[in-house]
Design an enzyme around this catalytic site. Structure first.
Site, PDB file in Angstrom:
ATOM      1  N   HIS B  59     -28.234   3.828  46.849  1.00  0.00           N
ATOM      2  CA  HIS B  59     -28.399   2.272  47.099  1.00  0.00           C
ATOM      3  C   HIS B  59     -27.478   1.494  46.266  1.00  0.00           C
ATOM      4  CE1 HIS B  59     -30.031  -1.540  48.111  1.00  0.00           C
ATOM      5  NE2 HIS B  59     -30.753  -1.474  46.635  1.00  0.00           N
ATOM      6  N   ASP B  88       1.479 -13.407  54.467  1.00  0.00           N
ATOM      7  CA  ASP B  88       0.767 -11.947  54.472  1.00  0.00           C
ATOM      8  C   ASP B  88       0.757 -12.106  53.082  1.00  0.00           C
ATOM      9  OD1 ASP B  88      -0.113  -9.596  54.557  1.00  0.00           O
ATOM     10  OD2 ASP B  88       0.831  -9.208  56.111  1.00  0.00           O
ATOM     11  N   TRP B 132     -26.827   4.607  39.487  1.00  0.00           N
ATOM     12  CA  TRP B 132     -25.383   4.174  39.882  1.00  0.00           C
ATOM     13  C   TRP B 132     -24.744   3.983  38.279  1.00  0.00           C
ATOM     14  CZ3 TRP B 132     -22.629  -0.504  38.817  1.00  0.00           C
ATOM     15  CH2 TRP B 132     -23.155  -1.349  37.720  1.00  0.00           C
ATOM     16  N   SER B 162      -8.356   2.207  44.939  1.00  0.00           N
ATOM     17  CA  SER B 162      -8.333   0.836  45.894  1.00  0.00           C
ATOM     18  C   SER B 162      -8.480  -0.265  45.544  1.00  0.00           C
ATOM     19  CB  SER B 162      -9.391   1.396  46.953  1.00  0.00           C
ATOM     20  OG  SER B 162      -9.596   0.167  47.715  1.00  0.00           O
ATOM     21  N   SER B 163      -9.425  -0.344  44.372  1.00  0.00           N
ATOM     22  CA  SER B 163      -9.634  -1.851  43.942  1.00  0.00           C
ATOM     23  C   SER B 163      -8.403  -2.053  42.973  1.00  0.00           C
ATOM     24  CB  SER B 163     -10.775  -1.795  42.878  1.00  0.00           C
ATOM     25  OG  SER B 163     -12.002  -1.352  43.810  1.00  0.00           O
ATOM     26  N   HIS B 246     -19.988  -4.753  32.886  1.00  0.00           N
ATOM     27  CA  HIS B 246     -20.413  -6.046  32.765  1.00  0.00           C
ATOM     28  C   HIS B 246     -19.357  -6.972  33.565  1.00  0.00           C
ATOM     29  CE1 HIS B 246     -23.402  -8.958  32.343  1.00  0.00           C
ATOM     30  NE2 HIS B 246     -22.476  -9.803  32.326  1.00  0.00           N
ATOM     31  N   GLU B 248     -17.666  -5.901  35.796  1.00  0.00           N
ATOM     32  CA  GLU B 248     -18.208  -5.604  37.354  1.00  0.00           C
ATOM     33  C   GLU B 248     -19.093  -6.696  37.931  1.00  0.00           C
ATOM     34  OE1 GLU B 248     -16.708  -3.582  39.693  1.00  0.00           O
ATOM     35  OE2 GLU B 248     -18.366  -3.905  41.104  1.00  0.00           O
ATOM     36  N   TYR B 250     -19.376  -9.599  37.176  1.00  0.00           N
ATOM     37  CA  TYR B 250     -18.848 -10.883  37.584  1.00  0.00           C
ATOM     38  C   TYR B 250     -17.523 -10.600  38.582  1.00  0.00           C
ATOM     39  CZ  TYR B 250     -21.238 -12.808  33.901  1.00  0.00           C
ATOM     40  OH  TYR B 250     -22.075 -13.278  32.807  1.00  0.00           O
ATOM     41  N   SER B 261     -17.728 -22.911  46.268  1.00  0.00           N
ATOM     42  CA  SER B 261     -17.243 -23.876  45.931  1.00  0.00           C
ATOM     43  C   SER B 261     -16.314 -24.580  47.077  1.00  0.00           C
ATOM     44  CB  SER B 261     -16.381 -23.823  44.735  1.00  0.00           C
ATOM     45  OG  SER B 261     -17.239 -22.988  43.645  1.00  0.00           O
ATOM     46  N   HIS B 295     -25.148  -5.937  25.701  1.00  0.00           N
ATOM     47  CA  HIS B 295     -26.746  -6.565  26.073  1.00  0.00           C
ATOM     48  C   HIS B 295     -27.283  -5.496  27.090  1.00  0.00           C
ATOM     49  CE1 HIS B 295     -25.169  -9.180  29.516  1.00  0.00           C
ATOM     50  NE2 HIS B 295     -25.465  -8.091  30.085  1.00  0.00           N
ATOM     51  N   HIS B 296     -26.432  -4.759  27.716  1.00  0.00           N
ATOM     52  CA  HIS B 296     -27.319  -3.599  28.650  1.00  0.00           C
ATOM     53  C   HIS B 296     -27.835  -2.594  27.627  1.00  0.00           C
ATOM     54  CE1 HIS B 296     -25.591  -5.014  32.345  1.00  0.00           C
ATOM     55  NE2 HIS B 296     -24.749  -5.449  31.673  1.00  0.00           N
ATOM     56  N   THR B 321     -21.725 -21.072  33.229  1.00  0.00           N
ATOM     57  CA  THR B 321     -22.077 -21.060  34.695  1.00  0.00           C
ATOM     58  C   THR B 321     -22.979 -22.133  34.872  1.00  0.00           C
ATOM     59  OG1 THR B 321     -22.530 -18.557  33.896  1.00  0.00           O
ATOM     60  CG2 THR B 321     -23.473 -19.065  35.611  1.00  0.00           C
ATOM     61  N   LYS B 324     -20.968 -24.770  36.275  1.00  0.00           N
ATOM     62  CA  LYS B 324     -20.769 -24.718  37.566  1.00  0.00           C
ATOM     63  C   LYS B 324     -21.868 -25.171  38.565  1.00  0.00           C
ATOM     64  CE  LYS B 324     -17.381 -21.087  37.957  1.00  0.00           C
ATOM     65  NZ  LYS B 324     -16.738 -20.790  39.402  1.00  0.00           N
ATOM     66  N   ARG B 443     -38.867   1.349  36.358  1.00  0.00           N
ATOM     67  CA  ARG B 443     -37.977   1.567  37.526  1.00  0.00           C
ATOM     68  C   ARG B 443     -37.451   2.983  37.819  1.00  0.00           C
ATOM     69  NH1 ARG B 443     -32.381  -1.430  35.688  1.00  0.00           N
ATOM     70  NH2 ARG B 443     -31.709  -0.826  37.627  1.00  0.00           N
TER      71      ARG B 443
END
Lengths: 196, 596, 108
Positions: B59, B88, B132, B162-163, B246, B248, B250, B261, B295-296, B321, B324, B443
């Site tokens: 998931h 293009d 994950w 790919s990315s 992290h 990621e 963002y 926006s 922080h993780h 943040t 914004k 969890r």
């Protein structure tokens, strides 16, 4: 009209070649790849619980020659670019081939080095030095191999007369890759071989 | 059919990304529903603990890498060239390559649900089961002997390629293919956020590539990168993973911020409040996103210095943040607001993202974080950010740009049903998780006992999850109905300010009959400073060269899963075949005549 | 063709390339030299870092033409490089700290 339309299609907002820009971004990205590998090497330095350890096994004179060889290949590469840019394809071919040849010599040196290490009992499975050393220098070697293949492709295209002065940008981009691989080796040579 | 397989048109690739990613989104959603059904009651026994591990791992992996990132990519593809006035992307074939690699990587990962018998596993499903985040050393061969983790690490390596390819492509596209006059500070906010996102991609993905390569060497070749006995530390994996992980986060949220926006000004008929500040805080978030990863890892025990530093940077990143959020609210303030579905989702995004942001700040503080780590509180937080944030933002984008992409408007009535069902559903599903977590439910555990006192809250959460499923069903009905019954959109159904609205819906293959010259930030609007631009003519005054398709990006892409099958099945010749296919694809691609 | 004429102006000549190569060789000889001279051992690490940093800069500036080329390229390379350097320092701090603590705990 068609000509004007195709000229408009090649307009770029920064006036820079798109492929070259993509390549610089790629090199920037590669910086983080090699940093992660080198950081891991440094973090695990001196943490192996069994030998062989770096100072017992690294061959400085041999690797110095390899380093010199790769530096010279970078020189050949810029000379190739200069030749292609002034339309001198005869020397362009010679320098391109020399660059690839010096790249092959470097790879040969790496094969000899790796074989010798395995004989002295250092493999990927032996200890943390083996893990980090082989994966770091192996990744660099893989980059050199790709570069050699690329250079030889350009050389063959030049022999066929399909690589000319008009393709100077292609040679320049190949050069960017090749010099970056050289620059990475400059760091590896210092960090892995000289600072023990 | 052939024209779709060989397409290099950014619009078609955008649609391919959309439908593929949406299919994976549904798969990831079904996995979530099974998880919620299992947890609806204490001592649930719908699935075994092993299958449950695979469900939550897949998931998370599916939603992050196969749904949210590629759904954003579908808008990068479709909308960015239109917003900057390009025909293009910079490298159309590389773009096709990115798509095919993504599709094949996604299929490779999901194949693990069905191929258990091939590995003599005794079950049908041998899906990844290490979370994950795949924490070492649980992922070592010693503790995870099956092919599960192999599927995960090889699949992620494929998807990373790919990315990365798309990252280089879009950076060059945005920097180098802007229409004349489109200076960087005239680029629409969505395209700006795309640019920041791509910089995060090309810098963050190499790190996870290395982390996964170490794991690969450990599992297949007996190396010891994460093996404690050899003197290594499994914490190395956590650092490499979160150094990627992290940024990621963002990568997942910035595109949605960009969409919002663009959507808000259109429906408030007001320019984005503080455009420059919104852009700069996006760039700042991108930079600061690199300085918060540990922080993780507070529960690792990093020591007081590291804890303080990362706690401070994490609290600081809330500042751009928050800036914004105030800009978005100020954009709405005093605007001539039209309550379209797209606006509903955009405002929903703001509200939900504020909740997610606030709970995020609570675990910026190590002492509270230690209470929250590995409980449902964190699950609540990430779902407010990634579902309430990213998914809401993406749906705002879908309702906003679907008319541009297909030429037909989605039904507003069904759209409102979709929004309210999803809004109520997600709050019902995820808000109770804050309490479930604080009451002590961990969890990633497949069941819980009634004595824990969280049974009712869990049932509520499950009902919410099924409400979300219902809302997605309404959305699918809306999509299908729109194919035949949707109102024709015309060039510009919303009165948008940016270039994509100046051309037909769907746009012709060459996009702009004449490349527009841009003189200001809101070219299609009349403001006190300028008149609206004249839209390009419907028929091109001169013939326009359109590049043809190519098979070779797809061929090259096929090399990668074949290469990945080699270690998975311990077959050397597959590696040789894969490398040969990849190489053949690249050479045919490089020497094919292809005029951009 | 257009880009070709630009390149001729911004790229150094073969002469410059050769001189840079000579400096690179000298720096490499120095690197290996200080490695073998015992006098330098207390300052070996900083000296080697400076020397290899100089080589790195020379190749990037002259062989990769960054000195004369567009600032956009400098940014595309420099920003990730800077980030990489900061990440490396942070990782060394975080992980060497952790491993040293573990070693101390093990010894205790």
């Amino acid at each position: 009209m068609t000509h004007a339309a195709s000229a408009a299609a090649h307009h770029t907002s920064l006036g820079l070649d798109s492929r070259k820009m993509a390549f610089w971004a790629f090199i920037g990205s590669e910086c983080l790849l090699f940093t992660s590998l080198i950081s891991t090497y440094l973090v695990y330095k001196g943490k192996s619980v069994v030998g062989p350890y770096p100072h017992e096994i690294l061959n400085i004179p041999f690797t110095s020659v390899s380093t010199f060889d790769l530096l010279m290949s970078s020189l050949m590469m810029v000379l190739a670019l200069a030749a292609v840019q002034r339309g001198d394809m005869r020397w362009g071919k010679i320098w391109l081939f020399s660059t690839a040849l010096l790249g092959l010599v470097f790879l040969g040196g790496q094969v000899i080095e790796f074989t010798e290490f395995v004989h002295k009992g250092l493999t990927l499975q032996t200890n943390l030095f083996g893990c980090t050393f082989f994966v770091l220098t192996g990744t660099h070697g893989a980059h050199v191999s790709v570069g050699v293949l690329w250079l030889l492709t350009l050389w063959v295209r030049a022999l066929q007369g399909k690589l000319t002065q008009a393709n100077a940008m292609t040679v320049e981009i190949t050069g960017l890759y090749w010099h970056f691989v050289d620059v990475v080796w400059i760091v590896i040579f210092t960090v892995v071989y000289l600072i023990q | 059919m052939k024209s779709w397989l060989t397409t290099t048109d950014h619009k078609r690739i955008g649609l391919l990304y959309f439908f593929t990613a949406f299919a994976f989104f549904l798969i990831g959603g079904i996995e979530a529903l099974v998880i919620r059904a299992q947890l609806a009651q204490p001592n649930g026994h719908l699935v075994t603990a092993e299958t449950y591990n695979q469900l939550f791992t897949m998931h998370g992996t599916t939603m992050v890498f196969l749904a949210l990132m590629p759904l954003s990519a579908s808008f990068f593809n479709y909308i960015v060239p239109l917003q900057i006035g390009a025909r293009d992307v910079a490298f159309p074939r590389l773009n096709a390559f990115s798509y095919w690699v993504f599709l094949l990587g996604g299929l490779f990962l999901n194949a693990s649900w069905l191929v258990g018998p091939l590995f003599h596993a005794g079950t049908l499903n041998v899906a990844p089961d290490g979370g994950w985040f795949g924490y070492a050393n649980l992922t070592e061969r010693q503790f995870s002997p099956g092919p599960n983790i192999d599927f995960w690490l090889l699949g992620l390596q494929i998807l990373g390629i790919s990315s990365l390819a798309a990252g280089f492509n879009f950076i060059v596209t945005i920097l180098n293919l802007r229409a004349p006059g489109m200076r960087m500070m005239r680029v629409p906010a969505f395209t700006w956020m795309t640019l920041v996102t791509q910089f995060l991609v090309i810098t963050a993905f190499p790190v996870i590539t290395v982390g996964l390569a170490f794991l690969m060497f450990d599992r297949f070749f007996g190396a010891h990168f994460y093996v404690h006995e050899a003197g290594a530390t499994p914490i190395l994996w956590q650092h490499l993973f979160w150094l990627f992980g992290h940024p990621e986060v963002y990568i997942l949220i910035l595109p949605a911020m960009g969409i919002v926006s663009d959507v808000l000004p259109t429906f408030a008929r007001k320019p984005l409040f503080g455009y420059t500040v919104v852009v700069y805080s996006g760039v700042l978030i991108g930079f600061m996103g690199w300085g918060v990863w540990s922080h993780h890892m507070f529960s690792v025990g990093l020591g007081p210095i590291a804890d303080s530093v990362f706690s401070a940077t994490t609290m600081l990143i809330a500042v751009p943040t928050g800036v914004k959020i105030f800009n978005w609210i100020a954009t709405l303030w005093g605007g001539d607001i039209r309550g379209t579905t797209a606006l509903h989702f955009a405002v929903g995004f703001i509200a939900m993202f504020i909740i997610g942001g606030l709970s995020g700040v609570t675990h910026a503080s190590p002492p509270t974080d230690l209470q929250q780590t590995d409980t449902y509180y964190v699950v609540a937080h990430i779902h407010y950010v990634l579902f309430g944030g990213t998914i809401m933002g993406l749906f705002a984008g879908i309702y906003y740009w679907w008319p541009k992409m297909t030429g037909r408007l989605l039904s507003e009535t069904l759209g409102k049903w979709h929004f309210w069902l999803q809004f109520v559903g997600m709050n019902l599903a995820f808000f109770p998780m804050h309490f479930i977590g604080l009451l002590g439910m961990p969890r990633r555990v497949y069941t819980y006992s009634p004595e824990l006192g969280v049974s009712d809250l869990n049932l509520l959460s499950t009902i919410g999850a099924f409400l979300i499923a219902l809302s997605i069903f309404v959305f699918l009905v809306n999509l299908l109905r729109t194919r035949t019954h949707g109102q024709r959109a015309g060039n510009d159904p919303w009165g948008g300010a940016t270039l994509e609205w100046s051309i037909a819906s769907p746009p012709p293959v060459y996009n702009f009959s004449v490349i527009p010259t841009v003189a200001n930030r809101l070219p299609r609007w009349k403001t006190e400073h300028h008149e609206p631009m004249r839209d390009p003519p419907a028929t091109p005054p001169a013939p326009i060269h359109v590049p043809g398709g190519s098979w070779w990006p797809m061929l090259a892409a096929f090399g990668l899963p074949i290469l990945a099958l080699a270690p998975l099945t311990h077959t050397l010749w597959l590696a040789l075949v894969g490398a040969a296919v990849l190489l053949a694809g690249i050479y045919l691609w490089a020497f094919e005549p292809f005029e951009v | 063709m257009n880009e070709h004429s630009q390149n001729e102006h911004s790229h150094p000549t073969a002469d410059v390339y050769l001189r840079v190569a000579a400096v690179l060789v000298i720096l490499t000889v120095l690197e290996v030299g200080v490695f073998y001279v015992p006098v330098f051992h207390p300052v070996l690490v900083p000296v080697l870092l400076v020397l290899s940093g100089a080589k790195f800069t020379l190749v990037v500036m002259f062989y990769m033409h960054l000195k004369a080329d567009s600032r956009v390229f400098t940014f595309l390379f420099g920003a990730p490089l800077l980030l990489a350097a900061v990440v490396m320092v942070a990782l060394l701090f975080l992980l060497l700290g952790a491993l040293t603590l573990r070693g101390a705990a093990g010894a205790g």
